[in-house]
Design a protein around this motif. Structure first.
Motif, PDB file in Angstrom:
ATOM      1  N   UNK A 164       3.443  -1.546  -6.515  1.00 50.23           N
ATOM      2  CA  UNK A 164       4.069  -0.247  -6.765  1.00 50.23           C
ATOM      3  C   UNK A 164       4.389   0.479  -5.470  1.00 50.23           C
ATOM      4  N   UNK A 165       3.557   0.301  -4.437  1.00 51.23           N
ATOM      5  CA  UNK A 165       3.871   0.881  -3.127  1.00 51.23           C
ATOM      6  C   UNK A 165       5.254   0.421  -2.676  1.00 51.23           C
ATOM      7  N   UNK A 166       5.494  -0.884  -2.746  1.00 50.22           N
ATOM      8  CA  UNK A 166       6.797  -1.414  -2.368  1.00 50.22           C
ATOM      9  C   UNK A 166       7.920  -0.899  -3.249  1.00 50.22           C
ATOM     10  N   UNK A 167       7.643  -0.786  -4.551  1.00 51.44           N
ATOM     11  CA  UNK A 167       8.648  -0.236  -5.457  1.00 51.44           C
ATOM     12  C   UNK A 167       9.025   1.194  -5.076  1.00 51.44           C
ATOM     13  N   UNK A 168       8.014   2.004  -4.741  1.00 55.98           N
ATOM     14  CA  UNK A 168       8.288   3.380  -4.340  1.00 55.98           C
ATOM     15  C   UNK A 168       9.167   3.419  -3.088  1.00 55.98           C
TER      16      UNK A 168
ATOM     17  N   UNK B 106      10.300   9.156   4.600  1.00 57.70           N
ATOM     18  CA  UNK B 106       9.383   9.035   3.464  1.00 57.70           C
ATOM     19  C   UNK B 106       8.133   8.284   3.886  1.00 57.70           C
ATOM     20  N   UNK B 107       7.035   8.547   3.192  1.00 56.03           N
ATOM     21  CA  UNK B 107       5.828   7.747   3.328  1.00 56.03           C
ATOM     22  C   UNK B 107       5.186   7.631   1.947  1.00 56.03           C
ATOM     23  N   UNK B 108       4.204   6.752   1.824  1.00 55.81           N
ATOM     24  CA  UNK B 108       3.469   6.605   0.568  1.00 55.81           C
ATOM     25  C   UNK B 108       2.038   7.070   0.802  1.00 55.81           C
ATOM     26  N   UNK B 109       1.654   8.059   0.039  1.00 59.65           N
ATOM     27  CA  UNK B 109       0.322   8.678   0.132  1.00 59.65           C
ATOM     28  C   UNK B 109      -0.661   7.875  -0.704  1.00 59.65           C
TER      29      UNK B 109
ATOM     30  N   UNK C 190     -11.403  -9.548 -10.002  1.00 63.65           N
ATOM     31  CA  UNK C 190     -11.239  -8.308 -10.761  1.00 63.65           C
ATOM     32  C   UNK C 190     -10.925  -7.144  -9.821  1.00 63.65           C
ATOM     33  N   UNK C 191      -9.872  -6.407 -10.148  1.00 67.32           N
ATOM     34  CA  UNK C 191      -9.396  -5.361  -9.237  1.00 67.32           C
ATOM     35  C   UNK C 191      -9.302  -4.027  -9.954  1.00 67.32           C
ATOM     36  N   UNK C 192      -9.507  -2.976  -9.180  1.00 67.97           N
ATOM     37  CA  UNK C 192      -9.204  -1.630  -9.671  1.00 67.97           C
ATOM     38  C   UNK C 192      -8.092  -1.080  -8.794  1.00 67.97           C
ATOM     39  N   UNK C 193      -6.939  -0.793  -9.422  1.00 63.54           N
ATOM     40  CA  UNK C 193      -5.764  -0.349  -8.695  1.00 63.54           C
ATOM     41  C   UNK C 193      -5.583   1.148  -8.864  1.00 63.54           C
ATOM     42  N   UNK C 194      -5.501   1.847  -7.746  1.00 65.08           N
ATOM     43  CA  UNK C 194      -5.244   3.282  -7.754  1.00 65.08           C
ATOM     44  C   UNK C 194      -3.749   3.547  -7.603  1.00 65.08           C
ATOM     45  N   UNK C 195      -3.333   4.760  -7.954  1.00 67.06           N
ATOM     46  CA  UNK C 195      -1.919   5.115  -8.004  1.00 67.06           C
ATOM     47  C   UNK C 195      -1.449   5.694  -6.670  1.00 67.06           C
ATOM     48  N   UNK C 196      -0.405   5.102  -6.064  1.00 68.19           N
ATOM     49  CA  UNK C 196       0.185   5.689  -4.850  1.00 68.19           C
ATOM     50  C   UNK C 196       1.219   6.753  -5.203  1.00 68.19           C
ATOM     51  N   UNK C 197       1.536   7.615  -4.225  1.00 68.53           N
ATOM     52  CA  UNK C 197       2.471   8.727  -4.446  1.00 68.53           C
ATOM     53  C   UNK C 197       3.479   8.762  -3.294  1.00 68.53           C
ATOM     54  N   UNK C 198       4.745   8.875  -3.633  1.00 70.14           N
ATOM     55  CA  UNK C 198       5.796   8.986  -2.616  1.00 70.14           C
ATOM     56  C   UNK C 198       5.834  10.407  -2.065  1.00 70.14           C
TER      57      UNK C 198
ATOM     58  N   UNK D 115      10.301  17.126   0.673  1.00 70.46           N
ATOM     59  CA  UNK D 115      10.298  18.025  -0.483  1.00 70.46           C
ATOM     60  C   UNK D 115       8.901  18.258  -1.052  1.00 70.46           C
ATOM     61  N   UNK D 116       7.937  17.396  -0.749  1.00 73.41           N
ATOM     62  CA  UNK D 116       6.629  17.539  -1.406  1.00 73.41           C
ATOM     63  C   UNK D 116       5.442  17.272  -0.489  1.00 73.41           C
ATOM     64  N   UNK D 117       5.649  17.323   0.831  1.00 69.38           N
ATOM     65  CA  UNK D 117       4.536  17.029   1.731  1.00 69.38           C
ATOM     66  C   UNK D 117       3.390  18.025   1.580  1.00 69.38           C
ATOM     67  N   UNK D 118       3.690  19.218   1.046  1.00 72.34           N
ATOM     68  CA  UNK D 118       2.641  20.223   0.854  1.00 72.34           C
ATOM     69  C   UNK D 118       1.544  19.741  -0.093  1.00 72.34           C
ATOM     70  N   UNK D 119       1.864  18.724  -0.919  1.00 70.58           N
ATOM     71  CA  UNK D 119       0.850  18.146  -1.805  1.00 70.58           C
ATOM     72  C   UNK D 119      -0.373  17.691  -1.022  1.00 70.58           C
TER      73      UNK D 119
END
Length: 323
Positions: free
Chosen positions: A101-105, A251-254, A293-301, A305-309
């Motif tokens: 998903x990182x690559x997709x973003x 852009x970066x992925x958080x 077995x893996x636990x995958x966390x969600x990345x954020x683009x 416009x949204x670096x304040x996050x």
């Protein structure tokens, strides 16, 4: 941890030490400094000292087979942290982000920024970069991005003037920004003289992105008449977020390393109490000996416009980012 040369690994290490200690454990944090024999020696020493658990972010995921066997012989469970440990059955679980998903973003950001899905006759030049060839994540990042970008390359809306599209041509040893800068300089010299310009760069990591930007600025990009291309990244490192605010990197992925550390602590606590790790993916991560077995966390683009996050979530202070 693999190295102190990246801000994120320092944060990962500090977050894990703090959270393991808060959970009542003693933590021994060491950095391999991108030296594989050194990392092997560090792990061997930990095994000899009788540690109860190993959490390993490998420099080279395929280089630790013998030491993982030593851990198994000593009944020490192993958590693979963000980089999958390859070629060994002695890996209990894997804590990471959704690397595909990182690559997709990254790929979708380029598509959206260039307006490729809106049609039209415009075509754009893009160059592609990938991460370390010894890091299994590199393939996931690249495949995620290319599954988004390849249709536009096939249709001619995106052109890779260098012709370099195979992963083996694009990797950047040890995620080194200086090597990425050298390669970008070579690409510009060989393929972008005259009127041709780079419109977009797929970069998998912030340190690589900053090296690419340095090469582009040296070649005259970054002016009103010759703006920088759209450039992706990953890890939301302070220097790159500042670059985004300044209008350079796009852009970066958080990836919130506090959450990843918490997941590793939770996994470790389960293993040390005779339980199975929590996993939300039991199919994707085959290390050649087993599906881990893996636990995958969600990345954020993240972009301008949204670096304040990053400030709102307490990951950074605004002073740090505007310094």
């Amino acid at each position: 941890m693999p190295t102190r040369s990246s801000e994120r690994w320092i944060a990962d290490g500090e977050n894990m030490v703090r959270q393991f200690e808060e959970a009542g454990y003693e933590a021994n944090l060491q950095y391999g400094e991108d030296d594989i024999p050194q990392q092997i020696t560090q792990i061997e020493n930990m095994i000899a000292q009788g540690v109860d658990l190993l959490v390993i972010a490998a420099i080279d995921g395929s280089a630790l087979g013998n030491v993982l066997q030593q851990a198994a012989d000593a009944n020490i469970p192993v958590i693979s942290y963000d980089r999958l440990l390859m070629g060994s059955p002695h890996v209990d679980c894997y804590a990471t982000f959704d690397n595909y998903q990182v690559g997709q973003l990254q790929g979708q950001y380029l598509v959206d920024a260039l307006g490729l899905e809106e049609g039209g006759n415009d075509s754009y030049n893009i160059e592609l970069f990938a991460g370390d060839p010894d890091d299994n994540n590199t393939r996931y990042f690249f495949n995620g991005a290319m599954d988004v970008l390849q249709p536009f390359i096939d249709e001619g809306q995106l052109t890779v003037l260098s012709g370099q599209t195979r992963l083996a041509q694009l990797t950047t040893e040890r995620w080194d920004g200086a090597l990425a800068q050298d390669r970008m300089e070579d690409l510009l010299t060989a393929h972008y003289r005259g009127r041709e310009r780079v419109d977009a760069v797929l970069s998998p990591y912030d340190g690589i992105s900053l090296g690419i930007i340095s090469a582009l600025e040296s070649a005259g990009y970054g002016t009103e008449s010759r703006p920088l291309p759209v450039i992706t990244g990953q890890d939301a490192e302070i220097s790159s977020v500042r670059s985004i605010i300044a209008g350079k990197q796009t852009q970066t992925v958080y990836k919130d390393t506090r959450e990843l550390a918490a997941q590793a602590v939770q996994m470790g606590d389960a293993l040390l109490n005779g339980q199975e790790c929590e996993a939300n993916d039991t199919e994707s991560y085959d290390n050649g000996e087993k599906v881990v077995p893996a636990y995958l966390l969600e990345p954020v683009s993240i972009d301008a416009s949204n670096w304040e996050l990053l400030v709102e979530e307490g990951y950074y202070t605004e002073a740090e980012l505007r310094n």
